[in-house]
Scaffold this active site. Structure first.
Site, PDB file in Angstrom:
ATOM      1  N   GLY A  36       0.793  -1.232   0.000  1.00 47.82           N
ATOM      2  CA  GLY A  36       0.000   0.000   0.000  1.00 47.82           C
ATOM      3  C   GLY A  36       0.820   1.274   0.000  1.00 47.82           C
ATOM      4  N   SER A 542      44.085 -10.431 -22.864  1.00 45.04           N
ATOM      5  CA  SER A 542      43.521  -9.221 -22.224  1.00 45.04           C
ATOM      6  C   SER A 542      42.183  -8.850 -22.860  1.00 45.04           C
ATOM      7  CB  SER A 542      44.503  -8.055 -22.279  1.00 45.04           C
ATOM      8  OG  SER A 542      45.085  -7.885 -23.550  1.00 45.04           O
TER       9      SER A 542
END
Length: 630
Positions: A36, A542
């Site tokens: 609510g 890499s």
């Protein structure tokens, strides 16, 4: 009421002056799904009479369209602005609303209840003074109630209203209310929440929203609005804290004026007081304070001011101005709590940006000490943080910053984490303290530096970074380049991915986190070799741009050549000198780049070698020529 009447008649001045002098309370509503929250905020907006006639008309129409029973209004529609929210009946984004009463102004954030939107809840809570945590009286404490309560405590919100809502659906039972209150207070004690006000509510019916309800005669406390109007503000505590002004802008309109602009984050300062600028430590005296109305003798917490100083000292955006006798700490290594807010996991060792106050610095997570299970509050071992994860880690920065612990000052102890490539916010954090080594470990001054080493060798040190898929030809070409440089009398060293994993990095696997750490270590070694005056060749897959950019930053401007050894995946698989692709295709080799782990090719490499159309010998010759031409 006179100010409001004047405003309706067209004269806004009295109304605006009245609003300007009111205190502002920022609060959030949070809790589990369908407790609510949006209805509660909508009711507050409706009852405080801040809605225009067209908004009321739209609310009535939307309520009928969505099938609200009878003459009841669906107050949640005033807050749930996204069409997806209205269709699903849930809150997804953070909705901010403003309203005011005779006593105070309010900014309220309606935050999502679903677990996957925890990051949105953190965003809404980051500036709040108070949290309203809703609990459905029929459900009691749920997992998400505990989660949000923990986050409220973590983010430094000290004042909490526990709104036990939908009490009308349990016949306004005092026993239900007291059972939930006792259970919540027991949990709150475990996470350090102490300033708690529990209120029985029905947001839909209005019980105990604006006034105490006759349906709960057993409740003797305030209504929700009355409590929000009277609760002491956090700013009162910040007024007593040491003075802090993060510099947002250096105002230099002409040669006769230099002012330092920013919002006072804590404490106060007067004309004539001595100040210290951090992290430099320089001191001066305040000669003038300029506010919105002109000159003033004192600057208070929350005010936007411009300071002028007696001495012309070096101050720039991101510096912190404090009282000379009460400065913050300065460090570049910290323990901190991180809340991760991105789909891509946090990887220790990966370079990120930290924005703290007005300063942005480079940052990496050195190691993740643990992550927190917010449901059980357990500390669990972890190598990474996933979306909505919370963990404690050690951070390393690329330069010192001035800071306060987040528990003492949210403005000077809180930060966000930014991805270096996409510039998106990926995390938020809270600094705990500086690591002891941040004060005890210092750079040792040495006389024989990189320039001296390079002069002795008669060469300019460079870092040649070979990147590409396995099988593209990196090691072959790097080896040829080193042979040619050696023949020319150059001093070199080749760091190869496989060779390094036999020693320095033999403890690392091939997960994303381990790959990041692999490149971090090699980058640091390569930088040391640059300092030794060597031409350093680094041959590693890499796969991630972020780590290659980190290596470039460590090498320094003009010292780094990114060499992309480019080969199509099909060609690399065809070569497959080590049989790794076959193993990966059979599922025997996990996290293999190009198969089940990504490769991010360089966007603008310094040298692009296409090994499908260029021989290794020709490529090596071209690289040597490019290096010698620098």
């Amino acid at each position: 009421m006179n100010a409001i009447t004047d405003a309706r008649n067209g004269d806004l001045t009295p109304y605006l002056q009245q609003q300007q002098n009111k205190q502002l309370l920022r609060f959030i509503t949070c809790g589990s799904v369908d407790d609510g929250k949006s209805t509660l905020i909508g009711r507050l907006l409706y009852e405080s009479k801040v809605l225009f006639e067209d908004q009321l008309g739209q609310l009535e129409a939307d309520s009928k369209k969505l099938g609200t029973q009878g003459e009841e209004l669906d107050f949640a529609l005033l807050v749930d602005g996204l069409s997806a929210e209205r269709e699903q009946g849930i809150t997804i984004d953070v909705a901010y609303r403003f309203f005011a009463t005779e006593k105070r102004k309010f900014i309220v954030a309606d935050t999502p209840g679903h677990e996957q939107y925890t990051r949105n809840m953190v965003t809404g809570a980051s500036t709040a003074d108070l949290a309203v945590i809703l609990i459905d009286a029929r459900q009691g404490l749920l997992t998400q109630t505990r989660r949000h309560s923990y986050l409220v405590s973590l983010l430094g919100i000290r004042k909490v209203v526990v709104a036990i809502n939908k009490l009308d659906l349990v016949s306004y039972s005092q026993a239900v209310f007291e059972r939930i209150e006792a259970e919540y207070r027991a949990f709150a004690a475990q996470i350090g929440l102490q300033d708690i006000q529990c209120i029985p509510l029905s947001a839909l019916r209005g019980d105990n929203m604006l006034e105490t309800s006759p349906n709960t005669p057993w409740y003797q406390g305030p209504s929700l609005l009355a409590h929000l109007e009277d609760v002491p503000l956090e700013q009162a505590r910040q007024n007593q804290a040491p003075f802090r002004l993060p510099v947002q802008w250096v105002n230099r309109p002409n040669l006769d004026f230099r002012g330092y602009c920013g919002n006072v984050a804590a404490g106060s300062v007067r004309v004539g007081e001595r100040i210290r600028v951090l992290p430099s430590g320089q001191q001066s005296e305040i000669t003038c304070i300029l506010g919105s109305a002109g000159e003033q003798q004192q600057a208070l917490c929350g005010q936007a001011v411009t300071l002028t100083l007696k001495d012309e000292i070096d101050i720039s955006r991101g510096d912190l101005i404090a009282l000379a006798d009460a400065p913050p700490a300065v460090a570049d290594q910290f323990e901190a709590t991180l809340v991760w807010m991105d789909e891509e996991a946090l990887l220790p060792g990966r370079p990120y940006l930290m924005k703290i106050g007005c300063r942005t610095v480079g940052m990496s997570c050195a190691n993740l000490k643990h992550r927190v299970d917010v449901n059980s509050l357990e500390h669990l071992a972890a190598k990474t943080l996933e979306l909505n994860g919370i963990g404690v880690c050690n951070l390393h920065l690329d330069r010192p910053i001035a800071f306060d612990a987040y528990a003492d000052n949210r403005d000077t102890g809180g930060f966000i984490v930014i991805d270096r490539l996409s510039n998106r916010t990926v995390g938020a954090g809270m600094l705990h303290f500086a690591l002891r080594r941040a004060q005890n470990v210092h750079w040792q001054a040495i006389d024989v530096n990189r320039e001296a080493h390079a002069a002795l060798k008669g060469q300019a040190p460079r870092m040649l970074w070979f990147t590409g898929l396995s099988g593209a030809g990196k090691s072959t070409i790097a080896n040829l380049v080193e042979r040619k440089l050696h023949a020319l009398g150059r001093h070199t060293y080749l760091l190869d991915g496989d060779n390094v994993r036999h020693g320095l990095n033999r403890d690392l696997g091939f997960t994303e986190a381990d790959r990041v750490e692999n490149i971090r270590r090699v980058s640091e070694v390569a930088r040391l070799m640059l300092d030794a005056g060597l031409i350093t060749l680094v041959s590693f897959i890499s796969p991630f741009r972020a780590e290659r950019d980190m290596a470039r930053g460590l090498a320094g401007d003009g010292n780094f050549l990114e060499i992309f050894i480019d080969a199509p995946l099909a060609l690399a698989e065809q070569r497959d000198p080590k049989g790794l692709y076959l193993k990966a295709r059979r599922g025997e080799l996990k996290n293999f780049t190009g198969i089940d782990s990504p490769y991010e090719p360089p966007v603008a490499p310094d040298i692009h070698i296409d090994t499908q159309h260029e021989t290794a010998e020709a490529a090596a010759e071209r690289i040597v020529e490019a290096l010698l031409a620098l």
